[in-house]
Design an enzyme around this catalytic site. Structure first.
Site, mmCIF file in Angstrom:
data_model
loop_
_atom_site.group_PDB
_atom_site.id
_atom_site.type_symbol
_atom_site.label_atom_id
_atom_site.label_comp_id
_atom_site.label_asym_id
_atom_site.label_seq_id
_atom_site.Cartn_x
_atom_site.Cartn_y
_atom_site.Cartn_z
ATOM 1 C CB SER A 113 -1.074 0.050 1.066
ATOM 2 O OG SER A 113 -1.892 0.901 1.080
ATOM 3 C CG ASP A 253 -5.812 -4.167 -4.077
ATOM 4 O OD1 ASP A 253 -6.161 -3.179 -3.206
ATOM 5 O OD2 ASP A 253 -4.749 -4.701 -4.114
ATOM 6 C CG HIS A 280 -5.403 -2.676 0.212
ATOM 7 N ND1 HIS A 280 -4.670 -2.120 -1.078
ATOM 8 C CD2 HIS A 280 -4.909 -1.659 1.121
ATOM 9 C CE1 HIS A 280 -3.902 -1.296 -0.609
ATOM 10 N NE2 HIS A 280 -4.027 -0.915 0.667
#
EC number: 3.4.11.5
Length: 307
Positions: A113, A253, A280
């Site tokens: 991320s 995601d 995610h």
């Protein structure tokens, strides 16, 4: 498995404070296997939710380094710092400070991320010791991220989307109705494991207890971006990355395909992998499969450096 591996922690001096570092070493090192630095997300989520990647130490015979980035977790907190203090360059400097303190001059980078965004910021500067970069569940710009989040929000039940819109317009983003609507988005696109894994809950609780970094750089949640990163983009700099790069994402995601496609289009030496039925936090939803893909990639580049 993790209990059997030697683990030690240390504090690295940084900007008048300290960065907390966790080093996991394999029981049986593989000759030539380079250390892997894991960059957590948020910004400000601490390392706990990516801690299971320490299993790569025994699975690949390499040292795995986690650390809590400045301002969160077990590292020094700076709630009084002005907003413009919290910039990507701060965390680039911190990474090199940690690597230097560990006397590591050749390494792999994996960022999840925000950590993948940070990894790209490090890689465009072409550090000589970088053997490979893994960008996991990350956008190449916040404009693309927000656009993707808007598309995903439109797929939520009408009453959930309306609650999000209503409270954001009113500035009541701590209202229980808004928080419940946010959790519906999270269940679909952030982590599809129910209940949420303890490591994820630990990171989230730390962030909520001291949200300076997350709220200043990002905003109140994953899709309402108001902070210093709101105009961030690395798209036009990606051709400067010379390290071999792996880009991974989940089918559901919140980092939608359009958000990470620039990495694939513009990094010269790149490959990608999408995990079906994952979102995610792919590494928490499909941990063995995720680590296998990463391990295979790392194994190809232990003998290389970025030049």
């Amino acid at each position: 498995m993790l209990c059997a591996m030697p683990i030690h922690t240390l504090d690295v001096p940084f900007l008048g404070g300290r960065t907390w570092v966790r080093v996991t070493t394999p029981e049986t090192p593989t000759p030539g296997a380079l250390p892997l630095f894991v960059l957590h997300g948020g910004p400000g989520m601490a390392h706990d939710y990516v801690r299971n990647l320490a299993a790569l130490a025994d699975e690949t015979g390499r040292t795995v380094v986690h650390y809590d980035q400045y301002g969160c977790g077990r590292s020094t907190h700076r709630p009084e710092a002005p907003a413009d203090f919290w910039q990507p360059s701060l965390f680039v400097d911190e990474f090199h400070t940690v690597a230097g303190a560990l006397d590591v001059d050749r390494y792999h980078l994996l960022g999840q991320s925000w950590g993948g965004m940070l990894g790209a910021e490090i890689a465009v500067r072409r550090p000589p010791g970088l053997a490979s970069l893994s960008i996991c569940n990350s956008p190449a710009s916040m404009e693309l991220w927000v656009r993707g989040a808007t598309e995903l929000r439109a797929q939520l039940p009408a009453d959930v989307e309306a609650a999000l819109d209503r409270h954001e317009a009113a500035g009541t983003v701590t209202d229980p109705e808004y928080l419940a609507a946010t959790m519906e988005f999270y269940r679909r696109h952030v982590c599809r494991v129910e209940p949420m894994p303890p490591d994820f809950v630990d990171s989230e609780r730390q962030m909520e207890a001291e949200p300076t970094v997350y709220h200043t750089m990002n905003g109140p949640n994953e899709f309402h971006v108001l902070g210093t990163l709101r105009d961030w983009s690395i798209v036009d700099r990606l051709a400067q990355i010379t390290a071999p790069t792996l880009v991974v994402a989940g089918e559901f995601d919140e980092a939608t395909p359009a958000t990470w496609q620039p990495f694939v289009d513009r990094i010269p030496d790149v490959r990608s992998h999408v995990f079906p039925d994952a979102s995610h936090c792919t590494h928490l939803e499909q941990p063995e499969q995720f680590r296998a893909v990463i391990a295979n990639f790392l194994g190809h580049y232990d003998g290389t450096t970025n030049v």
